[in-house]
Enzyme design. Structure first.
Site, short mmCIF file in Angstrom:
data_model
loop_
_atom_site.label_atom_id
_atom_site.label_comp_id
_atom_site.label_asym_id
_atom_site.label_seq_id
_atom_site.Cartn_x
_atom_site.Cartn_y
_atom_site.Cartn_z
N ALA A 21 -0.11 10.11 4.12
CA ALA A 21 1.12 10.39 4.88
C ALA A 21 1.94 11.54 4.27
O ALA A 21 2.19 12.57 4.90
CB ALA A 21 1.96 9.12 4.98
N GLU A 43 -7.64 14.37 -2.91
CA GLU A 43 -7.48 12.97 -2.48
C GLU A 43 -8.57 12.14 -3.18
O GLU A 43 -9.76 12.44 -3.05
CB GLU A 43 -7.59 12.87 -0.96
CG GLU A 43 -7.79 11.47 -0.40
CD GLU A 43 -6.75 10.44 -0.85
OE1 GLU A 43 -5.55 10.71 -0.69
OE2 GLU A 43 -7.15 9.38 -1.39
N SER A 49 -5.69 11.80 5.37
CA SER A 49 -4.86 11.59 6.55
C SER A 49 -5.37 10.46 7.45
O SER A 49 -5.55 10.64 8.64
CB SER A 49 -4.79 12.90 7.36
OG SER A 49 -3.76 12.82 8.31
N CYS A 53 -1.31 2.43 8.63
CA CYS A 53 -0.52 1.47 9.40
C CYS A 53 -1.37 0.76 10.45
O CYS A 53 -0.99 -0.32 10.93
CB CYS A 53 0.65 2.18 10.08
SG CYS A 53 1.68 3.07 8.92
N ASP A 294 5.66 7.02 -1.01
CA ASP A 294 5.86 5.71 -1.64
C ASP A 294 6.09 5.76 -3.15
O ASP A 294 6.61 4.80 -3.73
CB ASP A 294 4.62 4.83 -1.39
CG ASP A 294 4.53 4.34 0.04
OD1 ASP A 294 5.39 4.72 0.84
OD2 ASP A 294 3.57 3.60 0.33
N ASN A 316 6.41 10.64 5.65
CA ASN A 316 6.07 11.84 6.43
C ASN A 316 7.19 12.87 6.37
O ASN A 316 6.95 14.07 6.20
CB ASN A 316 5.79 11.45 7.89
CG ASN A 316 4.35 11.03 8.08
OD1 ASN A 316 3.47 11.87 8.21
ND2 ASN A 316 4.09 9.74 8.06
N TYR A 437 20.51 0.92 32.63
CA TYR A 437 20.31 -0.43 33.15
C TYR A 437 19.70 -0.44 34.55
O TYR A 437 20.19 0.23 35.46
CB TYR A 437 21.63 -1.22 33.18
CG TYR A 437 21.56 -2.42 34.09
CD1 TYR A 437 20.66 -3.46 33.79
CD2 TYR A 437 22.30 -2.51 35.25
CE1 TYR A 437 20.53 -4.55 34.65
CE2 TYR A 437 22.19 -3.61 36.11
CZ TYR A 437 21.29 -4.62 35.80
OH TYR A 437 21.15 -5.69 36.64
P1 FAD Z 1 -0.39 6.85 0.75
O1 FAD Z 1 -0.46 6.89 2.22
O2 FAD Z 1 -0.73 5.58 0.06
O3 FAD Z 1 -1.31 8.01 0.20
C1 FAD Z 1 -1.43 8.29 -1.15
C2 FAD Z 1 -2.81 8.78 -1.41
O4 FAD Z 1 -2.83 9.39 -2.69
C3 FAD Z 1 -3.86 7.68 -1.47
O5 FAD Z 1 -4.83 7.87 -0.46
C4 FAD Z 1 -4.45 7.77 -2.86
O6 FAD Z 1 -5.85 7.59 -2.86
C5 FAD Z 1 -4.10 9.18 -3.27
N1 FAD Z 1 -3.97 9.34 -4.72
C6 FAD Z 1 -3.26 8.58 -5.58
N2 FAD Z 1 -3.36 9.05 -6.83
C7 FAD Z 1 -4.16 10.14 -6.77
C8 FAD Z 1 -4.66 11.04 -7.75
N3 FAD Z 1 -4.32 10.91 -9.01
N4 FAD Z 1 -5.46 12.02 -7.33
C9 FAD Z 1 -5.80 12.15 -6.03
N5 FAD Z 1 -5.37 11.32 -5.07
C10 FAD Z 1 -4.56 10.33 -5.44
N6 FAD Z 1 4.71 1.93 7.15
C11 FAD Z 1 5.45 1.94 8.28
O7 FAD Z 1 6.47 2.63 8.31
N7 FAD Z 1 5.08 1.23 9.37
C12 FAD Z 1 3.96 0.48 9.40
O8 FAD Z 1 3.64 -0.15 10.43
C13 FAD Z 1 3.17 0.42 8.23
N8 FAD Z 1 2.06 -0.35 8.19
C14 FAD Z 1 1.28 -0.34 7.06
C15 FAD Z 1 0.14 -1.12 7.05
C16 FAD Z 1 -0.67 -1.12 5.92
C17 FAD Z 1 -1.89 -1.98 5.91
C18 FAD Z 1 -0.33 -0.33 4.80
C19 FAD Z 1 -1.21 -0.32 3.59
C20 FAD Z 1 0.82 0.43 4.80
C21 FAD Z 1 1.64 0.43 5.94
N9 FAD Z 1 2.82 1.18 5.97
C22 FAD Z 1 3.59 1.19 7.11
C23 FAD Z 1 3.27 1.96 4.81
C24 FAD Z 1 2.83 3.40 4.93
O9 FAD Z 1 1.47 3.46 5.23
C25 FAD Z 1 3.12 4.10 3.61
O10 FAD Z 1 4.49 4.04 3.39
C26 FAD Z 1 2.68 5.55 3.64
O11 FAD Z 1 1.32 5.67 3.89
C27 FAD Z 1 3.00 6.20 2.29
O12 FAD Z 1 2.52 7.48 2.26
P2 FAD Z 1 2.16 8.18 0.87
O13 FAD Z 1 1.62 9.51 1.23
O14 FAD Z 1 3.31 8.11 -0.04
O15 FAD Z 1 1.06 7.26 0.23
#
Ligand code: FAD
Length: 558
Positions: A21, A43, A49, A53, A294, A316, A437
């Site tokens: 994200a 990654e 990507s 969710c 996150d 995002n 409405y």
């Molecule tokens: P992530 O999407 O977790 O991506 C981080 C990526 O970094 C990972 O793929 C990881 O492999 C990679 N990474 C980590 N360390 C390294 C490294 N050292 N080198 C290379 N790559 C690395 N949010 C909502 O708002 N609504 C929803 O309905 C919702 N549903 C969800 C359902 C599930 C099952 C899950 C797991 C999450 C959900 N979320 C939802 C939360 C949302 O998906 C996350 O908040 C969002 O994806 C966070 O984005 P990010 O880029 O910070 O982390």
């Protein structure tokens, strides 16, 4: 070890760690900001990507095709953006002085250095799995990645399990419980806290818990897993209470922990809330390193406090800002209101801003109001009850937060309320919102407007309310209270508050003599409306201290 540090003359190199994200968004925005930059994404996982969710819905089968979860590929990134995406590549170290990162190719095991002008950290958060005795086990899963979900689907297909335990009743736990039930498993949810959906207030969460039970899900709250029992696979989970729950499958969804190792090792500042500290340009304590998603902290726009809110929307938006600024642009991300929504087995629960618990923890003086309205006109088919709780700043009438639970139209109402919150609106503004409405969409008094009416009545001092918890506290303290149940005798007979006198609303005017106007009086009904009428009647009939039970008995049950 190779070295890819050398950029082209005068050309910015932007390296992004994490390709979901926050990371994918950062990379794409960086390209839109600087067409000439070299942009590289690393990654660790096999996919870039992907739609995390949607994973619970993929487990449940509503999303049937795995490919639908894969929004982009390294090839599509290259074709559209000329961004180099390396999957199965883990960044293992940041050399801030040398402005380079060390990368391990997880397929070959080889490592190399990649130089950067600006770095974006978007490593996300990892699923927490407590170190229970009995782990590792082949039938204990998390739902964080596409391979995680593949593994659950494969176990179900190969072993035909009948029972599942979902550990943790947060959003992902609830969605996973639904997914497993859809697959024909009998599901037990085990939650260590005293309620499901812990980000909601307890009196709202109770509606979700009731629905889960009605739908055939077993719910155990206030009890924690102590160990997993079985042979080659887990066959039962043991709880602190001594209960043993037989199971063929366990899904752990007890929360996520931000991936901080790289940032910590590089000496970047970690904030008090436990995420990478960033400013409103997503800049970390190192001006050439940005962070998003996150792993970071965000500002809560109601309290101003730094919090961690691992959600896709903020990730995002932060990614977009980080990518823009890493590429020389200038964008800001002010913060979040904590707006979130979940659906479980037909019930939708959503929240924005502060819950009453959070408002109390922030030291704010506030009132709450509850309304139970139909999502659209009752005479048009399909109308369903919607429960709305507002948290309102005492003295200013400013909206602090809202929680909505219902089967239809919850998404629309929470988004109206989130927008009202962002605009700094008061509940006295809500009662005058001019919302669309027609009978199939809403009521002439939309649930949000209705909530505004009730909360504004309280804010203007037209009526005093008491919450169920406050009432219980006063009764426990031995307060002298005249408790009047204004429902029908038939409703009264189905159960009532201890010590209450039954005086139905339609008889109240004629039976005032049975009540003592000098005693503090609390009136109540099922949802709060007849109580409101009764309170206004009594207030204007010489009763000195009258309060209505906010939200009625519906939110006042054990
Ligand atoms: P992530 O999407 O977790 O991506 C981080 C990526 O970094 C990972 O793929 C990881 O492999 C990679 N990474 C980590 N360390 C390294 C490294 N050292 N080198 C290379 N790559 C690395 N949010 C909502 O708002 N609504 C929803 O309905 C919702 N549903 C969800 C359902 C599930 C099952 C899950 C797991 C999450 C959900 N979320 C939802 C939360 C949302 O998906 C996350 O908040 C969002 O994806 C966070 O984005 P990010 O880029 O910070 O982390």
């Amino acid at each position: 070890m190779g070295d890819r540090s050398e950029g082209h003359e005068g050309r910015r190199t932007i390296v992004v760690i994490g390709g979901v994200a926050g990371g994918a968004g950062a990379a794409a925005k960086a390209r839109r900001t600087d067409e000439h930059a070299e942009i590289v994404v690393f990654e660790r996982g096999p996919h870039v990507s992907f739609a995390n969710c949607g994973l619970p819905m993929y487990v449940g089968g509503e999303i049937a095709r795995r490919d639908d979860l894969l929004l982009q590929t390294p090839e599509s990134f290259w074709r559209r953006f000329r961004i180099r995406v390396h999957v199965r590549h883990e960044v293992v170290r940041i050399d801030r002085a040398g402005r380079r990162v060390e990368v391990r190719d997880l397929t070959s095991g080889a490592t190399f250095w990649q130089g950067y002008t600006a770095l974006v950290l978007a490593p996300g958060a990892g699923a927490i799995v407590p170190p229970w005795p009995g782990l590792p086990a082949p039938n204990v899963f998390t739902v964080k990645t596409v391979p995680d979900s593949d593994a659950i689907r494969a176990w179900i297909a190969e072993r035909s399990p009948r029972r599942a335990v979902v550990v943790g009743a947060g959003f992902i736990g609830l969605e996973t419980a639904e997914a497993l039930q859809r697959r024909g498993l009998h599901v037990t949810i085990v939650e260590a806290l005293p309620q499901v959906a812990p980000t909601f207030d307890a009196d709202v969460a109770v509606l979700i818990e009731r629905h889960l039970r009605e739908q055939g899900v077993d719910v155990i709250t206030g009890d924690a897993i102590t160990r997993l029992e079985g042979g080659t696979a887990v066959e039962a989970v043991a709880l602190a209470s001594g209960k043993l729950i037989p199971t063929d499958l366990v899904v752990v969804s007890v929360g996520v922990r931000p991936e901080l190792k790289l940032a910590r090792d590089a000496g970047l500042a970690i904030g008090a809330a436990g995420g990478i500290a960033v400013d409103d340009r997503q800049r970390t304590s190192d001006p050439s390193i940005f962070a998003a998603g996150d792993a970071t902290e965000v500002t809560h726009l109601v309290t101003g406090a730094k919090v961690r809110l691992p959600m896709a929307g903020p990730a995002n938006k932060q990614g977009r800002v980080a990518g823009c600024n890493a590429a020389g642009g200038d964008m800001r991300f002010p913060g979040v209101y904590g707006t979130a929504i979940v659906e479980v087995l037909g019930l939708v629960a959503a929240r924005t801003g502060l819950s009453a618990r959070e408002a109390a923890a922030a030291g704010l003086a506030f009132d709450v109001s509850y309304t139970h309205s139909l999502d659209h006109a009752g005479y048009y088919p399909g109308a369903e009850m919607m429960h709305l709780k507002l948290v309102v700043e005492r003295g200013t009438a400013r909206l602090l937060g809202a929680q909505v639970v219902g089967e239809r139209g919850v998404d629309k109402r929470i988004d109206v309320l989130a927008t009202a919150l962002a605009a700094g609106m008061k509940v006295t503004d809500l009662e005058n919102l001019d919302l669309a409405y027609a009978p199939q969409f809403s009521s002439a008094k939309d649930p949000v407007v209705m909530a505004g009416f009730v909360a504004a009545n309280v804010a203007r001092g037209e009526i005093a309310t008491v919450t169920c918890a406050e009432l219980r506290g006063r009764v426990a303290d031995g307060a002298d209270l005249q408790l009047v149940d204004v429902r029908t005798p038939a409703e009264f007979a189905t159960g009532h508050l201890p010590g209450a006198r039954s005086v139905p609303i339609d008889e109240l005017r004629d039976r005032l003599g049975e009540l003592d106007p000098a005693r503090p009086t609390v009136v109540y009904c099922k949802v709060g409306f007849r109580g409101y009428l009764a309170a206004r009647l009594l207030q204007q009939s010489g009763f000195g201290a009258v309060e209505n039970l906010s939200g009625g008995l519906l939110v006042c049950q054990e």
